[in-house]
Design a protein around this motif. Sequence first.
Motif, PDB file in Angstrom:
ATOM      1  N   SER A   3       2.014  -0.781  -5.521  1.00 39.76           N
ATOM      2  CA  SER A   3       3.068  -1.607  -4.976  1.00 39.76           C
ATOM      3  C   SER A   3       3.703  -0.991  -3.739  1.00 39.76           C
ATOM      4  O   SER A   3       3.625  -1.532  -2.657  1.00 39.76           O
ATOM      5  CB  SER A   3       4.134  -1.860  -6.041  1.00 39.76           C
ATOM      6  OG  SER A   3       4.594  -0.635  -6.584  1.00 39.76           O
ATOM      7  N   GLU A   4       4.354   0.181  -3.860  1.00 38.66           N
ATOM      8  CA  GLU A   4       5.055   0.761  -2.717  1.00 38.66           C
ATOM      9  C   GLU A   4       4.871   2.269  -2.700  1.00 38.66           C
ATOM     10  O   GLU A   4       5.830   3.025  -2.774  1.00 38.66           O
ATOM     11  CB  GLU A   4       6.552   0.439  -2.796  1.00 38.66           C
ATOM     12  CG  GLU A   4       6.949  -0.814  -2.065  1.00 38.66           C
ATOM     13  CD  GLU A   4       8.448  -0.947  -2.027  1.00 38.66           C
ATOM     14  OE1 GLU A   4       8.994  -1.140  -0.935  1.00 38.66           O
ATOM     15  OE2 GLU A   4       9.076  -0.867  -3.070  1.00 38.66           O
ATOM     16  N   ASN A 123       7.303  -6.932   2.367  1.00 41.22           N
ATOM     17  CA  ASN A 123       7.204  -7.208   0.947  1.00 41.22           C
ATOM     18  C   ASN A 123       6.701  -8.631   0.735  1.00 41.22           C
ATOM     19  O   ASN A 123       7.298  -9.590   1.231  1.00 41.22           O
ATOM     20  CB  ASN A 123       8.559  -7.037   0.259  1.00 41.22           C
ATOM     21  CG  ASN A 123       9.024  -5.596   0.261  1.00 41.22           C
ATOM     22  OD1 ASN A 123       8.222  -4.670   0.198  1.00 41.22           O
ATOM     23  ND2 ASN A 123      10.331  -5.397   0.336  1.00 41.22           N
ATOM     24  N   ARG A 167       6.615  -5.320  -3.677  1.00 42.21           N
ATOM     25  CA  ARG A 167       7.887  -4.637  -3.876  1.00 42.21           C
ATOM     26  C   ARG A 167       8.033  -4.141  -5.308  1.00 42.21           C
ATOM     27  O   ARG A 167       8.614  -3.097  -5.573  1.00 42.21           O
ATOM     28  CB  ARG A 167       9.034  -5.586  -3.517  1.00 42.21           C
ATOM     29  CG  ARG A 167      10.426  -5.058  -3.836  1.00 42.21           C
ATOM     30  CD  ARG A 167      11.521  -5.894  -3.177  1.00 42.21           C
ATOM     31  NE  ARG A 167      11.269  -7.307  -3.245  1.00 42.21           N
ATOM     32  CZ  ARG A 167      11.556  -8.085  -4.288  1.00 42.21           C
ATOM     33  NH1 ARG A 167      12.086  -7.560  -5.378  1.00 42.21           N
ATOM     34  NH2 ARG A 167      11.314  -9.383  -4.249  1.00 42.21           N
TER      35      ARG A 167
END
Length: 262
Positions: A3-4, A123, A167
Amino acid sequence: MNSELNEEAVEMNEDDDEDEEEPKERDDEGEEGFSVLRPVKVCLCPYLPPRPLDVSTCLYIVQHPAEESRVLRTVPLLAACLPPGKCKVFIGRRFSEERYPELAAVCRDPRSLLLYPGAAADNLEDLSTDFTATPHNVILIDGTWSQAKDMFLRNTLLRLPRQVQLRSAPSSQYVIRTQPSNMCVSTLECAAVTLSIMEKNHGIQEVLLKPLQALCSFQLQHGAQIHHSKEHLIRNGQYNKIMPKNKRKIRRMQKLISNQNI
């Protein structure tokens, strides 16, 4: 994919790049491949959807050659759940416009997105685009984190599409393979979250995760062990594979973990 995850966490992976190989492309295995490649007792066909998911989004997987030899890959599971032509796989390390005109065209298409985390990434959840109104393409890099980073940096084509990241993503259920960080998820899990957002159908995620859950369950029943992330092992003082060339990477991960705890 994940994701991040930032670049310091990406560098945690220990796998080194192999010598250059001849790149190739293919449509990945369909449902029939699982009955052939796996014994009947652990066949994954019952866990696949009865018919391919109805999606408008096309996935383009840019896969490192080393992934092709891995037995427990997630991309074949992903492809088996989608209609023919909705999951195209390109295998290689370097992708030029001359050798890969189809991929180049996708990268130049304004409807294409590259799912890869970074400071320049938007995002996906925050975009106002209605992806159901016009079919879009999503490009994913499939490989270890060090391989994915190398492929992203060395291929200018991959920096043409709009870069996006997730995100928020659930904890990885791909527990039979070690991830660099708790934020990391497999390519299938990335695709599952992405498609559920873009198609506005959260049921897609459940359908795509079902064969992955079955795969991990079968492996654990037959002697496999649950793999915690390297971040988890370092945090708990259980990471025992520190080699001289990786000490710098370990220190970076420890610093990253310390900053997260502040």
